[in-house]
Design a protein around this motif. Structure first.
Motif, PDB file in Angstrom:
ATOM      1  N   GLU A 368      69.967 -34.392  32.184  1.00 40.86           N
ATOM      2  CA  GLU A 368      70.578 -33.127  31.774  1.00 40.86           C
ATOM      3  C   GLU A 368      69.622 -31.994  32.133  1.00 40.86           C
ATOM      4  O   GLU A 368      68.502 -31.935  31.605  1.00 40.86           O
ATOM      5  CB  GLU A 368      70.866 -33.152  30.267  1.00 40.86           C
ATOM      6  CG  GLU A 368      71.768 -32.026  29.822  1.00 40.86           C
ATOM      7  CD  GLU A 368      72.336 -32.242  28.428  1.00 40.86           C
ATOM      8  OE1 GLU A 368      71.633 -32.853  27.592  1.00 40.86           O
ATOM      9  OE2 GLU A 368      73.468 -31.807  28.165  1.00 40.86           O
ATOM     10  N   LEU A 369      70.025 -31.126  33.032  1.00 42.89           N
ATOM     11  CA  LEU A 369      69.121 -30.099  33.567  1.00 42.89           C
ATOM     12  C   LEU A 369      69.652 -28.700  33.274  1.00 42.89           C
ATOM     13  O   LEU A 369      70.862 -28.472  33.297  1.00 42.89           O
ATOM     14  CB  LEU A 369      68.982 -30.279  35.082  1.00 42.89           C
ATOM     15  CG  LEU A 369      68.479 -31.662  35.540  1.00 42.89           C
ATOM     16  CD1 LEU A 369      68.554 -31.780  37.049  1.00 42.89           C
ATOM     17  CD2 LEU A 369      67.056 -31.904  35.048  1.00 42.89           C
ATOM     18  N   GLN A 370      68.677 -27.747  33.078  1.00 44.02           N
ATOM     19  CA  GLN A 370      69.095 -26.384  32.720  1.00 44.02           C
ATOM     20  C   GLN A 370      69.367 -25.533  33.968  1.00 44.02           C
ATOM     21  O   GLN A 370      68.623 -25.595  34.950  1.00 44.02           O
ATOM     22  CB  GLN A 370      68.018 -25.719  31.864  1.00 44.02           C
ATOM     23  CG  GLN A 370      68.522 -24.420  31.254  1.00 44.02           C
ATOM     24  CD  GLN A 370      67.465 -23.693  30.449  1.00 44.02           C
ATOM     25  OE1 GLN A 370      66.274 -23.877  30.680  1.00 44.02           O
ATOM     26  NE2 GLN A 370      67.906 -22.865  29.515  1.00 44.02           N
ATOM     27  N   TYR A 371      70.419 -24.751  33.875  1.00 40.77           N
ATOM     28  CA  TYR A 371      70.824 -23.834  34.964  1.00 40.77           C
ATOM     29  C   TYR A 371      70.841 -24.537  36.310  1.00 40.77           C
ATOM     30  O   TYR A 371      71.399 -25.612  36.448  1.00 40.77           O
ATOM     31  CB  TYR A 371      69.936 -22.588  34.970  1.00 40.77           C
ATOM     32  CG  TYR A 371      70.160 -21.691  33.755  1.00 40.77           C
ATOM     33  CD1 TYR A 371      71.433 -21.246  33.425  1.00 40.77           C
ATOM     34  CD2 TYR A 371      69.095 -21.297  32.947  1.00 40.77           C
ATOM     35  CE1 TYR A 371      71.638 -20.425  32.317  1.00 40.77           C
ATOM     36  CE2 TYR A 371      69.293 -20.482  31.849  1.00 40.77           C
ATOM     37  CZ  TYR A 371      70.571 -20.053  31.538  1.00 40.77           C
ATOM     38  OH  TYR A 371      70.775 -19.260  30.441  1.00 40.77           O
ATOM     39  N   VAL A 372      70.174 -23.936  37.316  1.00 39.91           N
ATOM     40  CA  VAL A 372      70.238 -24.499  38.670  1.00 39.91           C
ATOM     41  C   VAL A 372      69.041 -25.434  38.871  1.00 39.91           C
ATOM     42  O   VAL A 372      67.906 -25.042  38.571  1.00 39.91           O
ATOM     43  CB  VAL A 372      70.207 -23.348  39.707  1.00 39.91           C
ATOM     44  CG1 VAL A 372      70.230 -23.896  41.131  1.00 39.91           C
ATOM     45  CG2 VAL A 372      71.383 -22.398  39.480  1.00 39.91           C
ATOM     46  N   PRO A 373      69.261 -26.661  39.344  1.00 41.64           N
ATOM     47  CA  PRO A 373      68.123 -27.582  39.478  1.00 41.64           C
ATOM     48  C   PRO A 373      67.101 -27.099  40.520  1.00 41.64           C
ATOM     49  O   PRO A 373      67.469 -26.628  41.593  1.00 41.64           O
ATOM     50  CB  PRO A 373      68.761 -28.901  39.914  1.00 41.64           C
ATOM     51  CG  PRO A 373      70.129 -28.559  40.377  1.00 41.64           C
ATOM     52  CD  PRO A 373      70.533 -27.296  39.721  1.00 41.64           C
ATOM     53  N   THR A 374      65.807 -27.217  40.154  1.00 44.52           N
ATOM     54  CA  THR A 374      64.726 -26.866  41.081  1.00 44.52           C
ATOM     55  C   THR A 374      64.538 -28.017  42.067  1.00 44.52           C
ATOM     56  O   THR A 374      65.110 -29.105  41.889  1.00 44.52           O
ATOM     57  CB  THR A 374      63.406 -26.675  40.314  1.00 44.52           C
ATOM     58  OG1 THR A 374      63.089 -27.936  39.691  1.00 44.52           O
ATOM     59  CG2 THR A 374      63.516 -25.582  39.267  1.00 44.52           C
ATOM     60  N   LYS A 375      63.650 -27.786  43.042  1.00 41.95           N
ATOM     61  CA  LYS A 375      63.357 -28.825  44.035  1.00 41.95           C
ATOM     62  C   LYS A 375      62.813 -30.075  43.332  1.00 41.95           C
ATOM     63  O   LYS A 375      63.205 -31.200  43.629  1.00 41.95           O
ATOM     64  CB  LYS A 375      62.317 -28.273  45.010  1.00 41.95           C
ATOM     65  CG  LYS A 375      62.167 -29.057  46.268  1.00 41.95           C
ATOM     66  CD  LYS A 375      61.443 -28.232  47.319  1.00 41.95           C
ATOM     67  CE  LYS A 375      61.133 -29.082  48.529  1.00 41.95           C
ATOM     68  NZ  LYS A 375      59.818 -29.646  48.538  1.00 41.95           N
TER      69      LYS A 375
END
Ligand code: FEO
Length: 394
Positions: A368-375
């Motif tokens: 579960e990740l917040q907003y836009v996933p980073t690299k």
């Protein structure tokens, strides 16, 4: 109308529904047929009717073979209205006919069409002599309704199992050896997955029962789609395989997305799985056909479901998918979850709860990740895919 003979004296008298695209939620992109059969001997028996809209087609086909007033028996293998809703119209014209159904079938017919209908009940092992031919009845409760029954033409080895072994496939051809094999099996698979999957154990027992009865299955003539006359044991074997839950190294990813973050996560998970040479089927729910997704899930080892959090829960499309799939009770699969959120999660927790309550195996971690996933986070998604792939390989 052209007479369609299954074999000499046994006729297909059904109807082709070319245009139906939604069969109570099942998407029937190739249409369907409502198959009814007339056995014309010293006595004449009609097995099943058709959906009411097609009743005149049924009457026209019967009339090519015998006047309706000469029908002695109308056998109702199944009460669902796609097969029984022409019954009153037929009964009015076939005024001398005795209607036969199981006890549950009789109760169902009364609730649908009124208690004025004279229905005689039959049970497993009962036989009806028509002349040269004999019909034997085999109750098949929950395949797929409590009233369901198979009728067997003893001398010819023809099984009329109503909905079992069917396919939603409209075609000008009536037999399996006349249509494209790949399309036929694709539709048979979809049909099993969306209608019969919850009843796998009963299917195995019913097929064993047919074998113990020593019945030859020379022809299997279901109530939808084409008739299996060329090696009908292949559809029986396919049903056994599907019912036993034989799985491939395949993962189905099913998700929906709001602004693309859950889509990015899904794609990266798929890459992680594919690295391990596991097949992936990938469906964004609002762009896909639920009926086809379920058919792909039938032989998959894992299903990975993704949703962003909206108002502390999953998207409505994902909720609808989980409602449908938990009702179908697919066996022996691993379920895993992923998604994105803005300021508070919730979708993963709710999705996991639904499948656990259904008795499915849930993977011990979720993503579960917040907003836009980073690299870096996308690398985690890739690893998550690898983790699932390794688990199902074990
Ligand atoms: Fe084709 Fe259960 O009706």
């Amino acid at each position: 109308m052209v007479k369609v003979e299954v074999i000499d004296g046994v006729y297909w008298v059904g109807a082709i529904d070319w245009n139906i695209r939604d069969f109570h939620g099942y998407s029937t992109k190739r249409g369907t047929t409502y198959n009814a059969y007339l056995i014309h001997d010293e006595k004449t028996a009609l097995v099943d009717t058709v959906k009411y809209d097609f009743s005149n087609e049924l009457i026209g086909r019967i009339s090519e073979i015998a006047p309706l007033g000469k029908i002695d028996y109308v056998i109702i293998n199944h009460v669902e209205m796609d097969h029984s809703s022409s019954l009153l119209k037929i009964a009015k014209k076939a005024e001398n006919a005795t209607i036969l159904a199981t006890q549950r079938g009789k109760e169902g017919l009364f609730k649908h069409y009124g208690e004025a209908l004279a229905v005689k009940t039959v049970k497993t092992g009962d036989e009806l002599k028509l002349g040269k031919r004999t019909l034997r009845f085999i109750e098949a409760p929950m395949l797929h309704w409590p009233d369901s029954m198979f009728t067997y033409v003893v001398e010819d080895g023809i099984l009329l199992p109503n909905d079992a072994f069917g396919q939603h496939l409209a075609s000008s051809q009536r037999f399996d050896d006349e249509v494209n094999e790949e399309i036929l099996m694709d539709e048979a698979t979809k049909y099993y997955a969306n209608i019969l999957m919850p009843f796998g154990s009963l299917i195995i027992r019913k097929i064993q029962e047919l074998k113990q009865m020593g019945l030859s299955l020379n022809v299997i003539a279901p109530s939808h789609g084409v008739i299996w006359r060329s090696n009908p044991s292949r559809i029986v074997e396919a049903y056994l395989k599907w019912s036993r839950g034989i799985h491939k190294d395949k993962v189905v990813i099913v998700y929906d997305t709001m602004w693309g973050s859950t889509d990015k996560i899904a794609r990266k998970i798929a890459q992680g799985i594919m690295k391990h040479e596991i097949a992936v089927k990938f469906y964004k729910l609002r762009a896909s056909d639920l009926t086809e997704i379920v058919a792909e899930i039938l032989d998959a080892k894992a299903v990975i479901v993704g949703s962003p959090t909206l108002n502390n829960t999953m998207l409505p499309s994902v909720s609808a998918f989980l409602t449908y799939i938990t009702g179908l009770k697919p066996k022996g699969k691993l379920w895993a979850f992923f998604g994105s959120y803005g300021w508070a999660g919730g979708a993963i927790k709710k999705m996991t709860k639904i499948v656990k309550e259904a008795g499915f195996e849930a993977h011990d971690s979720a993503l579960e990740l917040q907003y836009v996933p980073t690299k870096e986070e996308l690398e985690k998604c890739f690893s998550f895919g690898e983790e699932i792939a390794e688990k199902i390989k074990r």
